[in-house]
Design a protein around this motif. Sequence first.
Motif, PDB file in Angstrom:
ATOM      1  N   ASP A  42       0.872  -1.165   0.000  1.00  0.00           N
ATOM      2  CA  ASP A  42       0.000   0.000   0.000  1.00  0.00           C
ATOM      3  C   ASP A  42       0.914   1.221   0.000  1.00  0.00           C
ATOM      4  OD1 ASP A  42      -2.055   1.812   0.177  1.00  0.00           O
ATOM      5  OD2 ASP A  42      -2.496   1.401   2.285  1.00  0.00           O
ATOM      6  N   ALA A  43       1.031   1.845  -1.156  1.00  0.00           N
ATOM      7  CA  ALA A  43       1.921   2.994  -1.352  1.00  0.00           C
ATOM      8  C   ALA A  43       3.360   2.606  -1.023  1.00  0.00           C
ATOM      9  CB  ALA A  43       1.439   4.203  -0.563  1.00  0.00           C
ATOM     10  N   ASP A  44       3.943   3.211   0.021  1.00  0.00           N
ATOM     11  CA  ASP A  44       5.357   2.955   0.330  1.00  0.00           C
ATOM     12  C   ASP A  44       5.573   1.953   1.458  1.00  0.00           C
ATOM     13  OD1 ASP A  44       4.526   4.535   2.425  1.00  0.00           O
ATOM     14  OD2 ASP A  44       6.313   5.789   2.441  1.00  0.00           O
ATOM     15  N   VAL A  45       4.545   1.184   1.796  1.00  0.00           N
ATOM     16  CA  VAL A  45       4.672   0.150   2.830  1.00  0.00           C
ATOM     17  C   VAL A  45       4.178  -1.173   2.246  1.00  0.00           C
ATOM     18  CG1 VAL A  45       3.860  -0.634   5.099  1.00  0.00           C
ATOM     19  CG2 VAL A  45       4.390   1.779   4.735  1.00  0.00           C
ATOM     20  N   ARG A  46       4.941  -2.242   2.520  1.00  0.00           N
ATOM     21  CA  ARG A  46       4.507  -3.573   2.110  1.00  0.00           C
ATOM     22  C   ARG A  46       4.585  -4.510   3.312  1.00  0.00           C
ATOM     23  NH1 ARG A  46       9.707  -4.864  -1.802  1.00  0.00           N
ATOM     24  NH2 ARG A  46      11.199  -5.248  -0.116  1.00  0.00           N
ATOM     25  N   VAL A  47       3.706  -5.503   3.306  1.00  0.00           N
ATOM     26  CA  VAL A  47       3.713  -6.539   4.334  1.00  0.00           C
ATOM     27  C   VAL A  47       4.060  -7.841   3.633  1.00  0.00           C
ATOM     28  CG1 VAL A  47       2.376  -7.763   6.080  1.00  0.00           C
ATOM     29  CG2 VAL A  47       2.000  -5.311   5.712  1.00  0.00           C
ATOM     30  N   VAL A  56       6.783  -9.492   7.956  1.00  0.00           N
ATOM     31  CA  VAL A  56       7.662  -8.323   8.022  1.00  0.00           C
ATOM     32  C   VAL A  56       6.986  -7.146   7.326  1.00  0.00           C
ATOM     33  CG1 VAL A  56       9.954  -7.432   7.494  1.00  0.00           C
ATOM     34  CG2 VAL A  56       9.663  -9.876   7.910  1.00  0.00           C
ATOM     35  N   ARG A  57       6.843  -6.047   8.062  1.00  0.00           N
ATOM     36  CA  ARG A  57       6.315  -4.805   7.477  1.00  0.00           C
ATOM     37  C   ARG A  57       7.525  -3.953   7.088  1.00  0.00           C
ATOM     38  NH1 ARG A  57       1.394  -2.744   7.703  1.00  0.00           N
ATOM     39  NH2 ARG A  57       0.852  -4.238   9.334  1.00  0.00           N
ATOM     40  N   GLU A  58       7.570  -3.546   5.814  1.00  0.00           N
ATOM     41  CA  GLU A  58       8.719  -2.799   5.294  1.00  0.00           C
ATOM     42  C   GLU A  58       8.277  -1.487   4.662  1.00  0.00           C
ATOM     43  OE1 GLU A  58      11.406  -6.679   4.037  1.00  0.00           O
ATOM     44  OE2 GLU A  58      10.055  -5.794   2.541  1.00  0.00           O
ATOM     45  N   ARG A  59       9.103  -0.458   4.840  1.00  0.00           N
ATOM     46  CA  ARG A  59       8.834   0.861   4.241  1.00  0.00           C
ATOM     47  C   ARG A  59       9.879   1.134   3.169  1.00  0.00           C
ATOM     48  NH1 ARG A  59       5.783   4.654   5.885  1.00  0.00           N
ATOM     49  NH2 ARG A  59       5.829   4.026   8.068  1.00  0.00           N
ATOM     50  N   TYR A  72      15.079  -0.046   1.605  1.00  0.00           N
ATOM     51  CA  TYR A  72      13.867  -0.182   2.408  1.00  0.00           C
ATOM     52  C   TYR A  72      14.266  -0.481   3.853  1.00  0.00           C
ATOM     53  CZ  TYR A  72      14.820  -5.167   1.829  1.00  0.00           C
ATOM     54  OH  TYR A  72      15.420  -6.393   1.834  1.00  0.00           O
ATOM     55  N   SER A  73      13.296  -0.383   4.755  1.00  0.00           N
ATOM     56  CA  SER A  73      13.578  -0.702   6.160  1.00  0.00           C
ATOM     57  C   SER A  73      12.421  -1.506   6.744  1.00  0.00           C
ATOM     58  CB  SER A  73      13.818   0.566   6.981  1.00  0.00           C
ATOM     59  OG  SER A  73      12.688   1.387   6.974  1.00  0.00           O
ATOM     60  N   ILE A  74      12.768  -2.371   7.683  1.00  0.00           N
ATOM     61  CA  ILE A  74      11.753  -3.122   8.426  1.00  0.00           C
ATOM     62  C   ILE A  74      11.194  -2.190   9.493  1.00  0.00           C
ATOM     63  CG2 ILE A  74      11.336  -5.045  10.006  1.00  0.00           C
ATOM     64  CD1 ILE A  74      13.582  -6.549   8.578  1.00  0.00           C
ATOM     65  N   SER A  87      19.309  -2.663   1.499  1.00  0.00           N
ATOM     66  CA  SER A  87      19.373  -2.252   0.103  1.00  0.00           C
ATOM     67  C   SER A  87      19.640  -3.461  -0.773  1.00  0.00           C
ATOM     68  CB  SER A  87      20.464  -1.199  -0.113  1.00  0.00           C
ATOM     69  OG  SER A  87      21.741  -1.754   0.129  1.00  0.00           O
ATOM     70  N   MET A  88      19.130  -3.362  -1.991  1.00  0.00           N
ATOM     71  CA  MET A  88      19.425  -4.340  -3.031  1.00  0.00           C
ATOM     72  C   MET A  88      19.883  -3.535  -4.232  1.00  0.00           C
ATOM     73  SD  MET A  88      16.329  -7.076  -2.916  1.00  0.00           S
ATOM     74  CE  MET A  88      16.599  -8.591  -2.017  1.00  0.00           C
ATOM     75  N   GLN A  89      21.040  -3.908  -4.763  1.00  0.00           N
ATOM     76  CA  GLN A  89      21.567  -3.210  -5.928  1.00  0.00           C
ATOM     77  C   GLN A  89      21.982  -4.240  -6.968  1.00  0.00           C
ATOM     78  OE1 GLN A  89      24.662  -0.363  -5.135  1.00  0.00           O
ATOM     79  NE2 GLN A  89      24.529   0.476  -7.191  1.00  0.00           N
ATOM     80  N   ILE A  90      21.643  -3.956  -8.213  1.00  0.00           N
ATOM     81  CA  ILE A  90      21.967  -4.837  -9.327  1.00  0.00           C
ATOM     82  C   ILE A  90      23.113  -4.215 -10.112  1.00  0.00           C
ATOM     83  CG2 ILE A  90      21.103  -6.007 -11.377  1.00  0.00           C
ATOM     84  CD1 ILE A  90      19.669  -6.720  -8.683  1.00  0.00           C
ATOM     85  N   CYS A  91      24.176  -4.988 -10.313  1.00  0.00           N
ATOM     86  CA  CYS A  91      25.344  -4.531 -11.061  1.00  0.00           C
ATOM     87  C   CYS A  91      25.559  -5.459 -12.255  1.00  0.00           C
ATOM     88  CB  CYS A  91      26.593  -4.564 -10.183  1.00  0.00           C
ATOM     89  SG  CYS A  91      26.418  -3.654  -8.639  1.00  0.00           S
ATOM     90  N   ALA A  92      25.818  -4.884 -13.418  1.00  0.00           N
ATOM     91  CA  ALA A  92      26.148  -5.689 -14.591  1.00  0.00           C
ATOM     92  C   ALA A  92      27.564  -6.232 -14.411  1.00  0.00           C
ATOM     93  CB  ALA A  92      26.065  -4.841 -15.851  1.00  0.00           C
ATOM     94  N   THR A  93      27.754  -7.518 -14.692  1.00  0.00           N
ATOM     95  CA  THR A  93      29.084  -8.128 -14.565  1.00  0.00           C
ATOM     96  C   THR A  93      29.572  -8.694 -15.890  1.00  0.00           C
ATOM     97  OG1 THR A  93      28.121 -10.224 -13.827  1.00  0.00           O
ATOM     98  CG2 THR A  93      28.808  -8.649 -12.113  1.00  0.00           C
ATOM     99  N   GLY A  94      28.786  -8.577 -16.929  1.00  0.00           N
ATOM    100  CA  GLY A  94      29.148  -9.065 -18.250  1.00  0.00           C
ATOM    101  C   GLY A  94      27.898  -9.252 -19.075  1.00  0.00           C
ATOM    102  N   PRO A  95      28.056  -9.627 -20.328  1.00  0.00           N
ATOM    103  CA  PRO A  95      26.875  -9.852 -21.169  1.00  0.00           C
ATOM    104  C   PRO A  95      25.989 -10.962 -20.582  1.00  0.00           C
ATOM    105  CG  PRO A  95      28.892  -9.811 -22.484  1.00  0.00           C
ATOM    106  CD  PRO A  95      29.308  -9.841 -21.038  1.00  0.00           C
TER     107      PRO A  95
END
Length: 133
Positions: A42-47, A56-59, A72-74, A87-95
Amino acid sequence: MATVQMDIDIDADADVVWKVVGDFATAPERITPGWVSACVADADVRVVTLQNGIIVRERLVAIDEERRRIVYSIIGDTVQPAHSNASMQICATGPGRSRLVWIHDVLPDELAELLYTNMSDAVHVIRETLAAK
C-alpha cells in the motif's frame, strides 16, 4: 550495528533483473516464489509473509533507477528492530550476467542471526528465479 551482506551472481541481464527487483510492490513474491507466501503493498509500505510464518512490514526509503538500487527498512510485525536499513543493488558483470548485492544493517545486533538465516535461505531461490527471467 550488525550488517548482513549477500552477493548473488545471476545468469541474467542486469536491466532484466532490475525490472523485477526494483518493483517494491511485487519483488518479494517475484524473486522468491514459494519462499515468500504473500506480499501486500500500500503505497510505500509492504507486508511480506514468509513461508516460515514470519511477517515483516517494510517501508520504501528510496529507488535509484540509474544505479539500479532500492532501499527499504523493516518497521514492524514479527520482527521489530530498533533500526533497520536494507538495500538491493543490481550490477552488470558481463553480457547476460549480473550481481545482486543485498545489504541489511540492523539493531539490535541479535537480529543479525535471524536476518542471516532468512537471507541465506532466500538467495538460492533468488538466483534460480532471476536466472530464469
